[in-house]
Enzyme design. Structure first.
Site, PDB file in Angstrom:
ATOM      1  N   ASP A  21     -35.338 110.680  44.308  1.00 40.30           N
ATOM      2  CA  ASP A  21     -35.082 111.857  45.140  1.00 40.30           C
ATOM      3  C   ASP A  21     -36.108 112.950  44.825  1.00 40.30           C
ATOM      4  O   ASP A  21     -36.198 113.397  43.686  1.00 40.30           O
ATOM      5  CB  ASP A  21     -33.657 112.354  44.853  1.00 40.30           C
ATOM      6  CG  ASP A  21     -33.328 113.644  45.599  1.00 40.30           C
ATOM      7  OD1 ASP A  21     -34.021 113.949  46.596  1.00 40.30           O
ATOM      8  OD2 ASP A  21     -32.382 114.337  45.184  1.00 40.30           O
ATOM      9  N   ASP A  25     -31.642 116.727  47.140  1.00 38.30           N
ATOM     10  CA  ASP A  25     -30.397 116.652  47.920  1.00 38.30           C
ATOM     11  C   ASP A  25     -29.473 115.535  47.442  1.00 38.30           C
ATOM     12  O   ASP A  25     -28.416 115.299  48.022  1.00 38.30           O
ATOM     13  CB  ASP A  25     -30.693 116.497  49.422  1.00 38.30           C
ATOM     14  CG  ASP A  25     -31.292 115.132  49.757  1.00 38.30           C
ATOM     15  OD1 ASP A  25     -31.638 114.368  48.821  1.00 38.30           O
ATOM     16  OD2 ASP A  25     -31.418 114.815  50.952  1.00 38.30           O
ATOM     17  N   ASP A  29     -35.525 109.413  48.810  1.00 40.52           N
ATOM     18  CA  ASP A  29     -36.184 109.664  50.097  1.00 40.52           C
ATOM     19  C   ASP A  29     -37.529 108.936  50.155  1.00 40.52           C
ATOM     20  O   ASP A  29     -38.001 108.390  49.155  1.00 40.52           O
ATOM     21  CB  ASP A  29     -36.346 111.172  50.337  1.00 40.52           C
ATOM     22  CG  ASP A  29     -36.770 111.905  49.070  1.00 40.52           C
ATOM     23  OD1 ASP A  29     -37.732 111.448  48.420  1.00 40.52           O
ATOM     24  OD2 ASP A  29     -36.130 112.918  48.710  1.00 40.52           O
ATOM     25  N   ASP A  98     -36.340  96.777  57.592  1.00 41.73           N
ATOM     26  CA  ASP A  98     -35.022  96.207  57.837  1.00 41.73           C
ATOM     27  C   ASP A  98     -34.598  96.656  59.230  1.00 41.73           C
ATOM     28  O   ASP A  98     -34.679  97.849  59.552  1.00 41.73           O
ATOM     29  CB  ASP A  98     -34.066  96.782  56.780  1.00 41.73           C
ATOM     30  CG  ASP A  98     -32.865  95.898  56.520  1.00 41.73           C
ATOM     31  OD1 ASP A  98     -32.421  95.210  57.448  1.00 41.73           O
ATOM     32  OD2 ASP A  98     -32.376  95.927  55.377  1.00 41.73           O
ATOM     33  N   ASP A 199     -31.293  91.959  60.102  1.00 45.36           N
ATOM     34  CA  ASP A 199     -29.905  92.047  59.666  1.00 45.36           C
ATOM     35  C   ASP A 199     -29.006  91.096  60.472  1.00 45.36           C
ATOM     36  O   ASP A 199     -29.091  91.066  61.709  1.00 45.36           O
ATOM     37  CB  ASP A 199     -29.447  93.494  59.883  1.00 45.36           C
ATOM     38  CG  ASP A 199     -28.137  93.807  59.209  1.00 45.36           C
ATOM     39  OD1 ASP A 199     -28.100  93.764  57.962  1.00 45.36           O
ATOM     40  OD2 ASP A 199     -27.155  94.104  59.913  1.00 45.36           O
ATOM     41  N   GLU A 250     -31.373  87.467  57.918  1.00 48.95           N
ATOM     42  CA  GLU A 250     -30.136  87.400  57.128  1.00 48.95           C
ATOM     43  C   GLU A 250     -29.180  86.497  57.905  1.00 48.95           C
ATOM     44  O   GLU A 250     -28.756  86.835  59.002  1.00 48.95           O
ATOM     45  CB  GLU A 250     -29.538  88.793  56.941  1.00 48.95           C
ATOM     46  CG  GLU A 250     -28.381  88.768  55.963  1.00 48.95           C
ATOM     47  CD  GLU A 250     -27.503  90.005  56.018  1.00 48.95           C
ATOM     48  OE1 GLU A 250     -26.905  90.343  54.995  1.00 48.95           O
ATOM     49  OE2 GLU A 250     -27.390  90.626  57.091  1.00 48.95           O
ATOM     50  N   HIS A 314     -28.663  94.797  47.947  1.00 49.64           N
ATOM     51  CA  HIS A 314     -27.813  95.988  48.059  1.00 49.64           C
ATOM     52  C   HIS A 314     -26.369  95.659  48.438  1.00 49.64           C
ATOM     53  O   HIS A 314     -25.524  96.543  48.469  1.00 49.64           O
ATOM     54  CB  HIS A 314     -28.422  96.932  49.106  1.00 49.64           C
ATOM     55  CG  HIS A 314     -28.419  96.313  50.468  1.00 49.64           C
ATOM     56  ND1 HIS A 314     -29.188  95.200  50.785  1.00 49.64           N
ATOM     57  CD2 HIS A 314     -27.717  96.596  51.588  1.00 49.64           C
ATOM     58  CE1 HIS A 314     -28.957  94.846  52.033  1.00 49.64           C
ATOM     59  NE2 HIS A 314     -28.067  95.668  52.548  1.00 49.64           N
ATOM     60  N   ASP A 315     -26.081  94.401  48.763  1.00 55.36           N
ATOM     61  CA  ASP A 315     -24.713  93.989  49.132  1.00 55.36           C
ATOM     62  C   ASP A 315     -24.020  93.192  48.034  1.00 55.36           C
ATOM     63  O   ASP A 315     -22.874  92.788  48.217  1.00 55.36           O
ATOM     64  CB  ASP A 315     -24.738  93.088  50.380  1.00 55.36           C
ATOM     65  CG  ASP A 315     -25.178  93.826  51.635  1.00 55.36           C
ATOM     66  OD1 ASP A 315     -24.911  95.041  51.735  1.00 55.36           O
ATOM     67  OD2 ASP A 315     -25.781  93.179  52.513  1.00 55.36           O
TER      68      ASP A 315
HETATM   69  C1  GLC Z   1     -25.906  93.306  56.438  1.00 55.42           C
HETATM   70  C2  GLC Z   1     -26.374  94.393  55.522  1.00 55.42           C
HETATM   71  C3  GLC Z   1     -25.183  95.178  55.074  1.00 55.42           C
HETATM   72  C4  GLC Z   1     -24.537  95.794  56.297  1.00 55.42           C
HETATM   73  C5  GLC Z   1     -24.214  94.742  57.338  1.00 55.42           C
HETATM   74  C6  GLC Z   1     -23.898  95.363  58.658  1.00 55.42           C
HETATM   75  O1  GLC Z   1     -25.098  92.386  55.817  1.00 55.42           O
HETATM   76  O2  GLC Z   1     -27.106  93.857  54.467  1.00 55.42           O
HETATM   77  O3  GLC Z   1     -25.512  96.161  54.135  1.00 55.42           O
HETATM   78  O4  GLC Z   1     -23.356  96.441  55.928  1.00 55.42           O
HETATM   79  O5  GLC Z   1     -25.284  93.858  57.551  1.00 55.42           O
HETATM   80  O6  GLC Z   1     -25.057  95.853  59.263  1.00 55.42           O
END
Ligand code: GLC
Length: 544
Positions: A21, A25, A29, A98, A199, A250, A314-315
Site C-alpha cells: 500500500d 488507505d 495498490d 485476470d 475466471d 480456471e 487467493h482462493d
Molecule cells: C474465481 C475466483 C474467485 C471468485 C470467483 C467468482 O473462482 O478465483 O476469487 O470469487 O471466481 O468470480
C-alpha cells in the site's frame, strides 16, 4: 511437444490489494506493485498474473466488475496501470490480466439496464426466468448461496448468479454479449498485455433446459456444459489468435479427458488450465491421491496439452499450512513443496508470499474475516440453527482469507504493508516471517525459489521432460524422474514429519550422479545414495 515461451515460464500471482500500500488507505495498490517490481524480478519469474483491478463495488474483491474499461479507485487509475505494464515489460517480464466474463457486478450498467424492465434491449444479456410454482425456477445451488436464483420484484422474474447475488451471470447465448466481451478483450490486448487468466471460464454455457438436478449440493452441473467449446473456439478465432499471448483458464470439475478439450493443442481454445482435483478436492495432504492425480494428468495431457502446477492461490489456504508443516519444519516444508511444484510437469505458479513461506491465519472472530464465501456460508449455517462458534471453527481451515492477509515486508507495524489500517489484519507471525528477513538470509525459502527458477531456465528437462513416478505405494516418500534427451533427474521428497528410509532404485546403481539441489544444507554430492535416511521434509534432486 511444441516449444513455446509460455510453457517455459514461471508465473507469479499478485493479489494487489494485499501486496503493498503506497497511499495509506489500507489497500495495496498498483503503485505498490510498481514499487516492488524489482523484488519480483529478483526471484527470476517471467510472468505476473494480476488479480482483477477493474472498476468494481468490490463485494467479491474485484470479481464483480462494474466497468471493464476502468481501474478501481482502490487500485489506482489507468495511467498508473499503464505505467505498471510498461515497468513490467522494461524488466523483461510479462503481464497477464485476470478477466471475469461469466458474470459482472449487479452495478454494471448492462445489468442496471437489463433489470430495469422486461422489454429493455439488454434484458436478454443476463439469464432471467419466470418463477416456477411461485418459487425458484430450479434447484441449482450457487457457489456462495443456497440458490443460483435471485428474485426481482419489479419484473417478477429471477436472475441467475453462479456466485454471489451481486454477481449476475451473463447470457452467453446472446451474440451481442459475446461481441461486447470480445471487443473489450481487444481493448486490453491492444494495450500490450501478454494474456489473460480467465475466471471460471468453463461456466459460460449453462445446462440446457435448466432442469432440476438430482444432487444440487454437488455443483458440477454449473460447468462444462454443451456449447462451452463453441464459445471458446469462437473467442479464440475472434480474439486470441490475433496476438502472441498466453491464456490460462480456471476450469473446475474436470478430468484430464475433459481438460484436453480445453487445452488440446489442436483445439484452438486455451493454452493451459487450472484444474481443481487438488485445490478443491483434496482438503488435506493425501500422498496416494496426489500421486494418482499427477500420473493421470500427465498421461492425459502428455504431448497434447499443457497443465499448470499450483497448491494455493487467493482462493485456497496457503500451501505450507494446508499441505505441509507450518510449524517446526516450516522452512523445510515450504522448500519441499516448491521443489515438487517446480519439477512436476506443467507451468509452476507462485502465489505472492509463498516465496517466503507465509502461512495461513486464525483470527478470533467472524468479524475479522472479509471473504464473502465464508461470510455467506456462516450466515446460512447459523440461520439453520447451528451453533455459531462451531460453524466458525469449521470454516477456519479453508477460508479464502487464509491466503489474503497482507504481504509481510518487515517486522515494523502492519508488517510494513501499510501506514494505515489494513483492509484485513496482518498475520501476527510477521515478526519472524517477512521479506526483509528472507532477503538477508542466504538459506531462506526465497533464495531456494530463486534457485529452482534459475534451474528451470537452464534445464529444458524441467519443462519438456518425461515424468515417471517410482513410489506409487509409499505414504511418505514421493520419488519420481523427469527425463529428457539422455539426462535423468531423480526427485526425492520425504513429505512427512518423520524420517523415512530411501533405497535407490536399481536402475541408477551404476550411474554417476550429481546433486542438483537439496533443502538441507549438509547434503554432499559424494555421499552414497544407495540407502539413505531422509530427514523430515527433506527434498533432493540428483542428475544421472
Ligand atoms: C474465481 C475466483 C474467485 C471468485 C470467483 C467468482 O473462482 O478465483 O476469487 O470469487 O471466481 O468470480
Amino acid at each position: 511437444m511444441n516449444k513455446k515461451w509460455w510453457k517455459e515460464s514461471v508465473v507469479y500471482q499478485v493479489y494487489w490489494r494485499s501486496f503493498y500500500d503506497t497511499d495509506g488507505d489500507g489497500y495495496g495498490d498498483l503503485e505498490g506493485v510498481i514499487e516492488k517490481l524489482d523484488y519480483i524480478k529478483e526471484l527470476g519469474v517471467d510472468i505476473i498474473w494480476l488479480n482483477p483491478c477493474y472498476e468494481s463495488p468490490d463485494f467479491d474483491n474485484g470479481y464483480d466488475i462494474s466497468d471493464y474499461y476502468g481501474i478501481m479507485d482502490k487500485a489506482g487509475d489507468m495511467a498508473t496501470w499503464e505505467r505498471l505494464l510498461n515497468e513490467v515489460h522494461k524488466r523483461g517480464m510479462k503481464l497477464i490480466m485476470d478477466l471475469v466474463v461469466n458474470h459482472t457486478s449487479n452495478q454494471h450498467p448492462w445489468f442496471v439496464e437489463s433489470s430495469s424492465s422486461k422489454d429493455n434491449p439488454k434484458r436478454d444479456w443476463y439469464i432471467w426466468k419466470d418463477p416456477k410454482n411461485g418459487k425458484e425456477p430450479n434447484n441449482w445451488r450457487s457457489y456462495f448461496t443456497p440458490s443460483v436464483w435471485e428474485y426481482d420484484q419489479k419484473t417478477d422474474q429471477y436472475y441467475m448468479h453462479s456466485f454471489a447475488v451481486e454477481q449476475p451471470d451473463l447470457n452467453w447465448e446472446n451474440v451481442e454479449v459475446r461481441k461486447a466481451i470480445y471487443d473489450m478483450m481487444h481493448f486490453w490486448l491492444k494495450k500490450g498485455i501478454d494474456g489473460f487468466r480467465l475466471d471460471v471460464i468453463n461456466l459460460l454455457a449453462k445446462l440446457k433446459g435448466f432442469p432440476d438436478v438430482e444432487n444440487p449440493m454437488n455443483i458440477n452441473y454449473l460447468g462444462n456444459n454443451e456449447g462451452i467449446h463453441d464459445y471458446l473456439q469462437e473467442m479464440h478465432q475472434e480474439v486470441f489468435r490475433h496476438y502472441d499471448i498466453m491464456t490460462v483458464g480456471e476450469i473446475p470439475f474436470v478430468t484430464p479427458e475433459d481438460g484436453l478439450l480445453y487445452v488440446g493443442e489442436d483445439r484452438d481454445e486455451l493454452h493451459t488450465l487450472f484444474h481443481f482435483e487438488v485445490a478443491d478436492d483434496m482438503p488435506r495432504w493425501d500422498m496416494k491421491r496426489f500421486k494418482e492425480i499427477q500420473t493421470r494428468w500427465y498421461e492425459g495431457l502428455n504431448g497434447k496439452g499443457t497443465n499448470s502446477q499450483f497448491l494455493n492461490n487467493h482462493d485456497h489456504t496457503r500451501q505450507v499450512t494446508r499441505y505441509g508443516n507450518d510449524n517446526e519444519y516450516r522452512v523445510e516444508s515450504a522448500k519441499l513443496l516448491a521443489t515438487m511444484i517446480h519439477t512436476l510437469p506443467g507451468i509452476p505458479y507462485i502465489y505472492q508470499g509463498e516465496e517466503i513461506g507465509m502461512t495461513g491465519v486464525r483470527f478470533d472472530s467472524i468479524e475479522d474475516y472479509k471473504d464473502i464465501a465464508m461470510k455467506n456460508k456462516y450466515k446460512e449455517e447459523v440461520e439453520k440453527g447451528r451453533d455459531p462458534q462451531e460453524v466458525f471453527e469449521s470454516l477456519l481451515m479453508l477460508t479464502r482469507d487464509n491466503s489474503r492477509t497482507p504481504i509481510q515486508w518487515d517486522d515494523s507495524p502492519q508488517a510494513g504493508f501499510t501506514t494505515g489500517t489494513p483492509w484485513i489484519n496482518v498475520n501476527p507471525n510477521y515478526k519472524e516471517i517477512n521479506v526483509k528477513q528472507a532477503l538477508s538470509d542466504p538459506k531462506s525459502v526465497f533464495y531456494y525459489y530463486k534457485k529452482l527458477i534459475e534451474l528451470r531456465k537452464n534445464n529444458e528437462l524441467m519443462i519438456y521432460g518425461n515424468y515417471k513416478d517410482l513410489s506409487f505405494d509409499e505414504e511418505s516418500l514421493y520419488v519420481y524422474t523427469r527425463s529428457h534427451e539422455g539426462k535423468i533427474w531423480l526427485v526425492i521428497l520425504n513429505h512427512a514429519n518423520h524420517k523415512s528410509e530411501f533405497i535407490l532404485p536399481e536402475q541408477f546403481n551404476d550411474h554417476e550422479k550429481a546433486l542438483i539441489i537439496s533443502n538441507y544444507e549438509d547434503v554432499r554430492e559424494q555421499d552414497s545414495l544407495k540407502k539413505v535416511i531422509l530427514r523430515p521434509h527433506e527434498a533432493r534432486i540428483y542428475q544421472f
